[in-house]
Scaffold this motif. Structure first.
Motif, PDB file in Angstrom:
ATOM      1  N   ILE A 100      -3.548   7.888   0.202  1.00 44.99           N
ATOM      2  CA  ILE A 100      -3.253   6.500   0.557  1.00 44.99           C
ATOM      3  C   ILE A 100      -3.854   5.619  -0.518  1.00 44.99           C
ATOM      4  N   THR A 101      -2.996   4.792  -1.137  1.00 46.88           N
ATOM      5  CA  THR A 101      -3.455   3.921  -2.213  1.00 46.88           C
ATOM      6  C   THR A 101      -3.650   2.503  -1.690  1.00 46.88           C
ATOM      7  N   LYS A 102      -4.530   1.769  -2.354  1.00 48.03           N
ATOM      8  CA  LYS A 102      -4.783   0.392  -1.936  1.00 48.03           C
ATOM      9  C   LYS A 102      -3.672  -0.522  -2.398  1.00 48.03           C
ATOM     10  N   ALA A 159       0.885  -1.158   0.000  1.00 49.98           N
ATOM     11  CA  ALA A 159       0.000   0.000   0.000  1.00 49.98           C
ATOM     12  C   ALA A 159       0.924   1.210   0.000  1.00 49.98           C
ATOM     13  N   LEU A 170       1.775   5.575  -0.022  1.00 51.01           N
ATOM     14  CA  LEU A 170       1.425   6.929   0.365  1.00 51.01           C
ATOM     15  C   LEU A 170       2.050   7.843  -0.671  1.00 51.01           C
ATOM     16  N   GLU A 192      -7.517   5.132  -1.882  1.00 51.20           N
ATOM     17  CA  GLU A 192      -8.510   4.721  -0.885  1.00 51.20           C
ATOM     18  C   GLU A 192      -8.986   5.895  -0.046  1.00 51.20           C
ATOM     19  N   SER A 193      -8.067   6.783   0.295  1.00 43.93           N
ATOM     20  CA  SER A 193      -8.417   7.976   1.059  1.00 43.93           C
ATOM     21  C   SER A 193      -7.374   9.049   0.784  1.00 43.93           C
ATOM     22  N   THR A 246       2.484  11.801  -1.792  1.00 41.63           N
ATOM     23  CA  THR A 246       2.378  13.171  -1.297  1.00 41.63           C
ATOM     24  C   THR A 246       2.710  14.122  -2.440  1.00 41.63           C
ATOM     25  N   SER A 281      -2.048  14.384   0.536  1.00 45.28           N
ATOM     26  CA  SER A 281      -1.548  13.051   0.891  1.00 45.28           C
ATOM     27  C   SER A 281      -2.600  12.023   0.505  1.00 45.28           C
TER      28      SER A 281
END
Length: 167
Positions: free
Chosen positions: A136-138, A15, A17, A53-54, A19, A134
């Protein structure tokens, strides 16, 4: 068979991150009724479309301390993507603004890797600083190069065994 099993076990999951910092708005003064806008683009950071994801964003806001009418408080309106209440809000321009992306902004980010941001002064004047997105990827499964090499060697071995059996 052994080569296929080895290749399956050599798949790496992770997963990530991502930025992205936009400095277009750095030190941009915004007076009553004025806006400043920019677009985050995370495609050049290795982002795979549809993998977010978020996401959250931090926008630096500072009071310019130069208000001729002395406003006891100032109000900034932050708009992210297609504005809905999850995607923006009212901010006090004397501190950094933090927000999580709502459903519509996250969908847009997944669709094309961009996020539009706009900060508008609803009362007073202030300075808009840098913006940090920022994401967050799955988890994504990617075969490692050693696994692919093992698979290739296995195929080569099978080919040599077959050739030897025919001779």
């Amino acid at each position: 068979f052994v080569a296929v099993v080895a290749c399956v076990f050599s798949v790496n999951s992770f997963a990530g991150l991502i930025t992205d910092v936009e400095r277009e708005g750095v030190s941009t003064a915004v007076s009553f009724g004025q806006s400043v806008s920019w677009t985050h683009n995370i495609l050049d950071t290795g982002f795979a479309l549809g993998s977010a994801e978020s996401a959250s964003i931090v926008i630096e806001l500072k009071d310019d301390k130069n208000d001729p009418w002395y406003m006891p408080f100032e109000i900034a309106l932050v708009q992210l993507g297609n504005f809905d209440m999850e995607d923006g809000g009212v901010a006090n321009p004397t501190v950094a603004w933090f927000g999580n992306l709502g459903v519509s902004s996250l969908a847009k980010l997944n669709a094309d890797g961009t996020l539009f941001v706009q900060v508008t002064s609803k009362m007073g004047d202030f300075i808009v600083g840098k913006s940090t997105l920022s994401v967050i990827t799955k988890e994504i499964s990617v075969p490692e190069s050693s696994g692919l090499m093992l698979f290739g060697l296995g195929l080569l071995g099978l080919g040599l065994m077959r050739r030897k059996a025919r001779a």
